[in-house]
Design a protein around this motif. Structure first.
Motif, short mmCIF file in Angstrom:
data_model
loop_
_atom_site.label_atom_id
_atom_site.label_comp_id
_atom_site.label_asym_id
_atom_site.label_seq_id
_atom_site.Cartn_x
_atom_site.Cartn_y
_atom_site.Cartn_z
N HIS A 38 49.99 -68.89 -2.63
CA HIS A 38 49.98 -70.11 -3.43
C HIS A 38 51.40 -70.46 -3.88
CE1 HIS A 38 47.96 -73.15 -5.86
NE2 HIS A 38 48.67 -72.76 -6.91
N LEU A 39 52.14 -69.49 -4.35
CA LEU A 39 53.51 -69.73 -4.78
C LEU A 39 54.40 -70.14 -3.61
CD1 LEU A 39 53.92 -66.78 -7.31
CD2 LEU A 39 53.73 -69.21 -7.86
N LYS A 40 54.24 -69.47 -2.48
CA LYS A 40 55.02 -69.83 -1.28
C LYS A 40 54.70 -71.25 -0.84
CE LYS A 40 55.62 -65.12 0.34
NZ LYS A 40 55.21 -64.09 1.30
N ALA A 41 53.45 -71.64 -0.90
CA ALA A 41 53.05 -73.00 -0.51
C ALA A 41 53.65 -74.05 -1.43
CB ALA A 41 51.52 -73.12 -0.50
N HIS A 42 54.01 -73.64 -2.65
CA HIS A 42 54.62 -74.56 -3.60
C HIS A 42 56.15 -74.45 -3.61
CE1 HIS A 42 50.56 -75.25 -5.02
NE2 HIS A 42 51.04 -76.36 -5.53
N GLY A 43 56.70 -73.82 -2.59
CA GLY A 43 58.14 -73.83 -2.42
C GLY A 43 58.91 -72.65 -2.95
N PHE A 44 58.23 -71.67 -3.53
CA PHE A 44 58.93 -70.47 -4.00
C PHE A 44 59.30 -69.63 -2.78
CE2 PHE A 44 56.65 -71.95 -7.64
CZ PHE A 44 57.52 -71.73 -8.70
#
Length: 119
Positions: free
Chosen positions: A74-80
């Motif tokens: 989820h965090l990776k999908a939001h650009g982290f």
């Protein structure tokens, strides 16, 4: 909690542990669970923030680590972009109070060194 019986006994003996959760506590947990991963909240955080996620593969509180993996994705999908995720397959909830905690502590120290070096 842990596979280490000494740690479990310490938890049971601790008067601050094992209490009944109040309705207010559950409301706070639900609010945090459902509000924190929302896009508006995530957009407030710098995307280059280093994040180290750890879970136990035998932890029922995180669906045996699946919730930790979900959060990572989820965090990776939001650009982290600076996320490290580690699931210790035999560990339960308290990774730092588990049999084999030295490996988790060493991995965290290595991650800290790397995060500082890249800052």
């Amino acid at each position: 909690l842990s596979r280490d019986p000494v740690e479990v006994d310490k938890y049971i003996a601790d008067p601050l542990c094992g209490f009944d959760a109040s309705v207010s506590l559950w409301l706070d947990i639900f609010e945090m669970t459902f509000r924190a991963p929302q896009e508006a909240q995530l957009d407030r955080l710098p995307k280059h923030t280093p994040i180290h996620l750890v879970g136990g593969g035998q932890d029922p509180a995180t669906d045996n680590g699946k919730a930790v993996i979900w959060l990572s994705k989820h965090l990776k999908a939001h650009g982290f972009s600076r996320i490290r995720t580690q699931i210790y397959q035999d560990m339960r909830h308290e990774t730092l109070n588990e049999i084999g905690a030295d490996a988790a502590i060493a991995a965290f120290a290595d991650w800290c060194d790397e995060a500082i070096a890249r800052s």
